[in-house]
Design an enzyme around this catalytic site. Structure first.
Site, short mmCIF file in Angstrom:
data_model
loop_
_atom_site.label_atom_id
_atom_site.label_comp_id
_atom_site.label_asym_id
_atom_site.label_seq_id
_atom_site.Cartn_x
_atom_site.Cartn_y
_atom_site.Cartn_z
N ARG A 127 0.86 -1.20 0.00
CA ARG A 127 0.00 0.00 0.00
C ARG A 127 0.88 1.23 0.00
NH1 ARG A 127 -2.03 0.81 6.28
NH2 ARG A 127 0.02 0.60 7.19
N ASN B 262 -4.41 7.76 2.74
CA ASN B 262 -3.93 7.36 4.06
C ASN B 262 -2.43 7.58 4.16
OD1 ASN B 262 -4.78 6.09 6.64
ND2 ASN B 262 -3.16 4.68 6.12
N GLU B 263 -2.02 8.28 5.18
CA GLU B 263 -0.59 8.46 5.48
C GLU B 263 0.26 8.63 4.24
OE1 GLU B 263 0.56 5.33 8.20
OE2 GLU B 263 -0.25 6.45 9.88
N CYS C 24 8.78 8.71 -6.11
CA CYS C 24 8.73 7.85 -7.30
C CYS C 24 9.66 8.39 -8.36
CB CYS C 24 7.29 7.80 -7.81
SG CYS C 24 7.12 6.88 -9.34
N CYS D 104 9.70 7.36 -11.67
CA CYS D 104 9.24 6.90 -12.98
C CYS D 104 9.36 8.02 -14.02
CB CYS D 104 7.80 6.40 -12.87
SG CYS D 104 6.60 7.74 -12.94
N CYS E 43 7.24 11.07 -13.29
CA CYS E 43 7.73 11.90 -12.19
C CYS E 43 8.96 12.70 -12.61
CB CYS E 43 8.02 11.04 -10.96
SG CYS E 43 6.51 10.46 -10.15
N GLU F 274 -5.61 8.44 14.56
CA GLU F 274 -5.39 7.04 14.94
C GLU F 274 -4.53 6.98 16.19
OE1 GLU F 274 -3.52 4.61 11.95
OE2 GLU F 274 -4.70 5.47 10.34
N TRP G 117 3.66 -3.62 14.74
CA TRP G 117 4.82 -3.37 13.86
C TRP G 117 6.06 -2.90 14.59
CZ3 TRP G 117 5.79 1.65 14.80
CH2 TRP G 117 4.71 2.47 15.15
N PHE H 98 -2.93 -9.11 14.30
CA PHE H 98 -2.72 -9.02 15.75
C PHE H 98 -2.55 -7.58 16.24
CE2 PHE H 98 -1.54 -13.46 14.85
CZ PHE H 98 -2.47 -14.07 15.69
N HIS H 99 -2.81 -6.63 15.36
CA HIS H 99 -2.74 -5.23 15.79
C HIS H 99 -3.87 -4.96 16.76
CE1 HIS H 99 -2.75 -0.88 15.84
NE2 HIS H 99 -1.61 -0.88 15.18
C1 GLA Z 1 -1.01 3.39 10.33
C2 GLA Z 1 -2.06 3.18 9.26
C3 GLA Z 1 -3.11 2.19 9.62
C4 GLA Z 1 -2.51 1.02 10.36
C5 GLA Z 1 -1.78 1.53 11.57
C6 GLA Z 1 -1.20 0.42 12.40
O1 GLA Z 1 -1.22 4.47 11.12
O2 GLA Z 1 -2.66 4.39 8.85
O3 GLA Z 1 -3.74 1.78 8.44
O4 GLA Z 1 -1.65 0.33 9.53
O5 GLA Z 1 -0.72 2.33 11.16
O6 GLA Z 1 -0.54 0.92 13.53
ZN ZN Z 2 6.05 8.27 -10.76
#
Ligand code: GLA
Ligand code: ZN
Length: 676
Positions: A117, A155-156, A161, A163, A166, A315, A323, A365-366
């Site tokens: 992702r 997300n985050e 890149c 390529c 870019c 979050e 992780w 397991f998060h």
């Molecule tokens: C990040 C992501 C989430 C998830 C959490 C796990 O913040 O945005 O999708 O993966 O980490 O800690």
């Molecule tokens: Zn690119």
């Protein structure tokens, strides 16, 4: 001061988190149970759709939104609002199969394969087009739903890149930045060195690992470009959503002091700043109080990205994460304290990743509010429910803000320049740590500094610390001069004002751009010390501070010397100086010492600025939010000992008691003192 309410429909703080019903579509019983449990946990929001693309569009052009509609409706009927995410954080397999150019190319020139992702190309026209299609459809379907209160973009954001798309965009970006004049670029990048002169913009490549890495200007512009390009991608998403209904606020979840993107450039394009907070609680490197202190700094960074407005904690882990090297559980009581800290520092939300643990794959397991056990009587669930209850009690504080009279300057450009420069000591540059240490030392004096950019307006601040401001942006020196001139107390350190925005050294003495007149010193040389080397500073009052890592040798021109080196050939020369400039004072600290040791200096600056110092017991923090009818002083004790704080009054909203004079906080206890 008026309150700045982020969620008028909710009335209070948001309490919720990432909810992934698409993983449970074959378990309607579980989806139903979720609503009951969310209410029991005191949740009023859920973040939906973060990685739902393949459930929403299982094949190109085939849209399945009914399941999402059912969930949003059901939540809304139960008083739970939706933060709706765009799904661009991870790509469905059909997309990569049909459009491989959406996949990123890394620094070695290798194209990624499908998977993972946060790894798409931000420039790819076809990727942007596919994202725009699904974003528009989501906005059309849900953008007027009374339950949808906010958009969460992707997300985050992260990564770069290499390529062909870019590279083209990078060249166009440079042509624009240097007025289409390659000689301007050559001059800025000092390309006469090693014969690196370019004839035209087409010759420029980004810093591939087997290519050009030795031009500081190129490395820096690539970083700036990556921020610009990511922001451009984010803006394209926002534009589509606003095109349908401009009244829903947008945010993108940031990651603490993330190195790869200059968040200060991205914040203006969102309505609300949000971030994901995952401290390593109970680690073996520091006390819990230290972990809390650093987290408070990260909150201050986020708060300061949009001053005068609450931010959001998008979050956090209800229990543990999966992780970290060691995924240690939060000890009983720590969850509530960490959530309250976020609120204390200016967040108007407490949200989790994630609501319910999935059965499989990477994050099975998060930590989550609901465990595989599936019940509402787990320790984690109970602690989350307690947070829900507390947030209800302190709901009137929503929309109030933390207002600080002191600021610490922190620049991403400066950070990148320091990391890249071939100088000093490679292992002990520690720009970020130095900033955090100084910030924490002020917090221990009861001062909750903002963290602002060196080109930002400093009106409203009376004390500014600007550690290691190696790069001066155009206007920074003027900004600082004006600040001191009108009566501000300014602290700068070694490594100040060496280079300009292009990373070209100032001629005629550091700190450049007119700052040497402000401080009344010129830095002639800088000594980098080996880890075991020490020097010292003898202060006027007879005390002595220990010096590590860096010591500049100064020429003093008009400043008063407050401390002198105790060792080496520069023994007896100036190490700490102060110059009265205009109505204010400019301190120059030429060597690195632990921030703790400099506390007397900070106290003196605060006293001169009329900012009250409140020494709190070790491991106790105080943050004040105000607005509307009153002010809320949050006291947080992250130690395992009881703490007593004197000289405080107010109604404690946690225990619902009056406090007059003395506040006793139990181990891991907190209080929220309300005064009119
Ligand atoms: C990040 C992501 C989430 C998830 C959490 C796990 O913040 O945005 O999708 O993966 O980490 O800690
Ligand atoms: Zn690119």
């Amino acid at each position: 001061m008026e309150k700045k309410i982020l969620f008028p429909r909710v009335g209070g703080f948001l309490h919720g988190g990432d909810y992934n019903p698409e993983q449970w579509l074959d378990r309607p019983d579980i989806l139903e149970e979720d609503v009951r449990l969310m209410k029991k946990a005191g949740m009023n929001s859920a973040t939906l759709g973060v990685f739902s693309w393949s459930a929403l569009e299982p094949a190109e052009g085939e849209f399945h939104f009914a399941w999402l509609e059912t969930v949003i409706d059901r939540l809304y009927e139960n008083g739970i609002y939706t933060v709706l995410s765009t799904p661009s954080g991870a790509r469905p397999a059909w997309l990569d199969e049909a459009y491989p150019e959406a996949m990123r190319v890394d620094r070695t020139g290798m194209r990624a394969r499908h998977g993972g992702r946060h790894n798409h190309c931000m420039s790819s026209p076809v990727y942007r087009e596919k994202v725009a299609v699904i974003d528009r459809k989501l906005a059309e379907r849900f953008g007027f739903h009374p339950g949808v209160i906010m958009y969460h973009i992707s997300n985050e954001f992260s990564g770069e890149c290499f390529c062909p798309h870019c590279i083209e965009r990078f060249r166009a970006y440079l042509a624009c930045r240097y007025d289409n004049d390659i000689e301007k670029l050559n001059a800025a990048w000092w390309t006469a060195f090693w014969s690196h002169r370019y004839n035209n913009f087409r010759q420029i490549e980004p810093p591939f690992s087997n290519g050009e890495n030795s031009v500081m200007g190129l490395n820096m512009e690539w970083k700036r470009f990556t921020t610009w390009n990511t922001n451009d991608f984010m803006k394209a998403e926002i534009e589509v959503l606003r095109g349908v209904n401009p009244d829903i606020p947008v945010t993108a979840n940031l990651m603490r002091l993330f190195e790869g993107l200059d968040y200060r450039k991205m914040a203006p394009d969102m309505d609300v700043v949000s971030w994901d907070n995952y401290p390593a609680f109970h680690n073996d490197r520091e006390t819990l109080g230290e972990t809390f202190g650093e987290t408070a700094f990260q909150h201050a960074v986020m708060r300061s990205l949009k001053r005068g407005k609450p931010f959001m904690m998008m979050e956090s882990a209800p229990g543990l994460v999966s992780w970290q090297a060691v995924n240690k559980m939060k000890r009983p009581g720590v969850h509530l304290l960490a959530c309250l800290q976020a609120i204390a520092c200016g967040s108007d939300s407490v949200q989790y990743f994630q609501w319910r643990k999935g059965r499989g794959s990477y994050e099975q397991f998060h930590g989550a509010v609901v465990d595989h056990l599936g019940t509402d009587d787990t320790r984690v669930f109970r602690e989350v429910a307690e947070v829900g209850e507390l947030l209800r009690k302190i709901a009137p504080a929503a929309g109030t803000i933390v207002k600080s009279k002191a600021a610490l300057l922190f620049d991403w450009d400066n950070r990148w320049a320091i990391a890249d420069v071939k100088a000093f000591s490679q292992d002990s540059k520690k720009y970020e740590e130095t900033c955090i240490d100084i910030w924490k030392a002020f917090l221990r004096l009861g001062v909750d500094m903002d963290v602002v950019g060196s080109d930002e307006d400093l009106d409203g601040y009376d004390v500014v610390a600007a550690p290691m401001l190696y790069m001066l942006q155009p206007g920074t020196a003027e900004n600082l001069k004006r600040f001191v001139g009108r009566g501000g107390q300014l602290l700068a350190t070694y490594c100040t004002g060496y280079v300009d925005r292009e990373q070209l050294c100032f001629l005629g003495g550091f700190p450049g751009d007119g700052l040497k007149e402000v401080f009344g010193v010129v830095s002639e040389e800088i000594d980098s010390l080996y880890p075991s080397d020490r020097n010292g500073i003898a202060l006027e009052d007879g005390s002595r501070w220990e010096v590590r890592d860096y010591a500049e040798v100064l020429r003093v021109r008009g400043a008063r010397v407050l401390g002198r080196y105790t060792d080496d050939f520069y023994m007896g020369t100036a190490a700490l100086t102060c110059r009265e400039y205009g109505q204010g004072k400019a301190y120059y600290m030429a060597a690195r010492t632990a921030a703790e040791q400099m506390t007397p200096l900070f106290e003196r600056m605060l006293a001169d600025a009329g900012i009250p110092v409140r020494k709190l017991p070790e491991g106790v923090e105080c943050h004040v939010r105000s607005g509307g009818a009153g002010s809320y002083a949050f006291y947080i004790n992250s130690t395992s000992e009881q703490a007593v704080i004197s000289g405080v009054t107010g109604r404690d909203l946690v225990t619902d008691t009056e406090v007059r004079g003395e506040l006793t906080l139990p181990a891991l206890g907190a209080a929220v003192l309300y005064t009119q």
